[in-house]
Design a protein around this motif. Sequence first.
Motif, short mmCIF file in Angstrom:
data_model
loop_
_atom_site.label_atom_id
_atom_site.label_comp_id
_atom_site.label_asym_id
_atom_site.label_seq_id
_atom_site.Cartn_x
_atom_site.Cartn_y
_atom_site.Cartn_z
N VAL A 43 0.86 -1.18 0.00
CA VAL A 43 0.00 0.00 0.00
C VAL A 43 0.90 1.23 0.00
CG1 VAL A 43 -1.76 1.30 1.24
CG2 VAL A 43 -1.83 -1.20 1.24
N PHE A 44 0.66 2.13 -0.95
CA PHE A 44 1.46 3.35 -1.06
C PHE A 44 0.58 4.54 -0.67
CE2 PHE A 44 3.17 0.25 -3.94
CZ PHE A 44 4.55 0.38 -3.81
N THR A 45 0.94 5.20 0.42
CA THR A 45 0.18 6.34 0.93
C THR A 45 0.94 7.64 0.67
OG1 THR A 45 -0.76 4.97 2.69
CG2 THR A 45 -0.91 7.37 2.96
N THR A 46 0.29 8.59 0.04
CA THR A 46 0.90 9.89 -0.24
C THR A 46 0.56 10.86 0.88
OG1 THR A 46 0.78 9.53 -2.62
CG2 THR A 46 1.08 11.80 -1.87
N THR A 47 1.57 11.55 1.40
CA THR A 47 1.35 12.49 2.50
C THR A 47 0.64 13.75 2.01
OG1 THR A 47 3.55 13.42 2.13
CG2 THR A 47 3.35 11.69 3.79
N VAL A 59 4.62 6.64 1.06
CA VAL A 59 5.13 5.77 2.11
C VAL A 59 4.61 4.35 1.89
CG1 VAL A 59 5.33 5.43 4.60
CG2 VAL A 59 5.06 7.73 3.68
N PRO A 60 5.46 3.39 1.43
CA PRO A 60 4.96 2.03 1.18
C PRO A 60 4.85 1.22 2.46
CG PRO A 60 7.30 2.17 0.63
CD PRO A 60 6.88 3.56 1.06
N ALA A 61 3.85 0.36 2.50
CA ALA A 61 3.68 -0.57 3.61
C ALA A 61 3.40 -1.96 3.05
CB ALA A 61 2.53 -0.14 4.52
N ILE A 62 4.03 -2.98 3.61
CA ILE A 62 3.72 -4.35 3.23
C ILE A 62 2.28 -4.65 3.66
CG2 ILE A 62 4.34 -6.77 3.57
CD1 ILE A 62 7.19 -5.80 4.16
N ASP A 63 1.54 -5.32 2.80
CA ASP A 63 0.11 -5.54 3.02
C ASP A 63 -0.19 -7.04 2.89
OD1 ASP A 63 -2.58 -5.04 3.41
OD2 ASP A 63 -2.95 -4.50 1.32
N PHE A 64 -0.63 -7.68 3.98
CA PHE A 64 -0.92 -9.12 3.99
C PHE A 64 -2.34 -9.35 4.46
CE2 PHE A 64 -0.43 -13.40 6.10
CZ PHE A 64 -0.34 -14.10 4.91
N GLN A 81 -0.62 -4.65 8.01
CA GLN A 81 0.17 -3.68 7.25
C GLN A 81 1.35 -3.27 8.12
OE1 GLN A 81 -2.20 -0.62 4.96
NE2 GLN A 81 -3.85 -1.41 6.25
N THR A 82 2.55 -3.29 7.55
CA THR A 82 3.71 -2.95 8.36
C THR A 82 4.76 -2.20 7.54
OG1 THR A 82 5.48 -3.86 9.76
CG2 THR A 82 4.79 -5.20 7.87
N GLN A 83 5.40 -1.27 8.22
CA GLN A 83 6.55 -0.54 7.69
C GLN A 83 7.74 -0.74 8.62
OE1 GLN A 83 4.16 3.06 7.69
NE2 GLN A 83 4.51 3.30 5.48
N ILE A 84 7.80 -1.87 9.28
CA ILE A 84 8.85 -2.27 10.21
C ILE A 84 8.77 -1.47 11.50
CG2 ILE A 84 11.30 -2.74 10.54
CD1 ILE A 84 9.89 -4.33 8.29
N VAL A 85 8.94 -0.13 11.44
CA VAL A 85 8.92 0.67 12.67
C VAL A 85 7.50 0.97 13.13
CG1 VAL A 85 11.15 1.73 12.17
CG2 VAL A 85 9.06 2.84 11.36
N GLN A 86 6.51 0.68 12.28
CA GLN A 86 5.12 0.88 12.66
C GLN A 86 4.25 -0.11 11.89
OE1 GLN A 86 4.78 5.01 11.81
NE2 GLN A 86 4.61 4.75 9.60
N TYR A 109 -17.43 -5.32 9.66
CA TYR A 109 -16.98 -4.54 10.82
C TYR A 109 -15.59 -5.01 11.20
CZ TYR A 109 -17.04 -2.12 15.32
OH TYR A 109 -16.74 -1.29 16.37
N ASP A 110 -14.62 -4.07 11.21
CA ASP A 110 -13.24 -4.39 11.54
C ASP A 110 -12.80 -3.64 12.78
OD1 ASP A 110 -13.24 -5.84 9.23
OD2 ASP A 110 -11.94 -4.48 8.10
N LEU A 111 -11.98 -4.28 13.59
CA LEU A 111 -11.27 -3.65 14.70
C LEU A 111 -9.79 -3.67 14.37
CD1 LEU A 111 -13.05 -5.12 17.87
CD2 LEU A 111 -13.15 -2.76 17.04
N SER A 112 -9.13 -2.52 14.48
CA SER A 112 -7.71 -2.45 14.15
C SER A 112 -6.93 -1.84 15.30
CB SER A 112 -7.48 -1.64 12.86
OG SER A 112 -7.69 -0.26 13.09
N GLY A 113 -5.72 -2.34 15.47
CA GLY A 113 -4.79 -1.77 16.44
C GLY A 113 -3.48 -1.44 15.75
N TRP A 114 -2.97 -0.25 15.97
CA TRP A 114 -1.71 0.16 15.35
C TRP A 114 -0.71 0.55 16.43
CZ3 TRP A 114 0.06 5.04 16.42
CH2 TRP A 114 -0.86 5.95 16.95
#
Length: 233
Positions: A43-47, A59-64, A81-86, A109-114
Amino acid sequence: MLLVLPATAAFAQVPATEWPDQPEIYFPQAPTPGKWRKSIGAVFTTTPPELTEEVRVSVPAIDFNVQRGLTKHLYLTTRIQTQIVQSNVSVGLRWATPLTDRLHMSVGYDLSGWFGALKIKDVFNSQAYGAQSLPSLSVGYRLTRDLEVTLRSEAIMDLYYRSKVGTLAVVYDRRQINGVAFTVMLEQPFYNNQHVSVGFRAAYSNFNWQLWSLYDTFDRNLLYPQLIFGFIL
């Protein structure tokens, strides 16, 4: 990035009721009970320019993604989704049903924790984590026997936020709607027997977990565009 492959004449001659199930992740159709579906991609997120001014960073993130069928209509979803440090981990339930041979829909309905941590030697040491919920509605349409398009709308709801820089901590635990997101995805063959998901997600919200370390001072919603690409395993 839209890798739309034209349907062949042979596909067009096959009645919709005889179309076989295709590998899919976003299309609102439940897996066979007890069966798994998986994908891996990015996933590529533009600031937003309001945060980084003239610097636009993708900012790319691995998406599984992992899904398991529970009943004919109900299935479990897990996404990492992970970018190693987050990282962001979510679990959810979807209820899907066909409306016609081509048109399908689901509610979920999803619950997410970051969580994230950033440490620069002994000068800067910060951590943060939080939780969100994302109720969603998806509508999918089969354009051909192996080309599917899905539209999804989501409400982004904050449940908890905590950040810490050195010994200073900030905590929010009020439940409120943080924003909305809209996604359009195509799923289709890519090469040989490999299928892919390709699409775009636009989140309009007050906060994005991938950019927690910027500690923005804006108390208003900003647009976070995302490009999504995944190989269906």
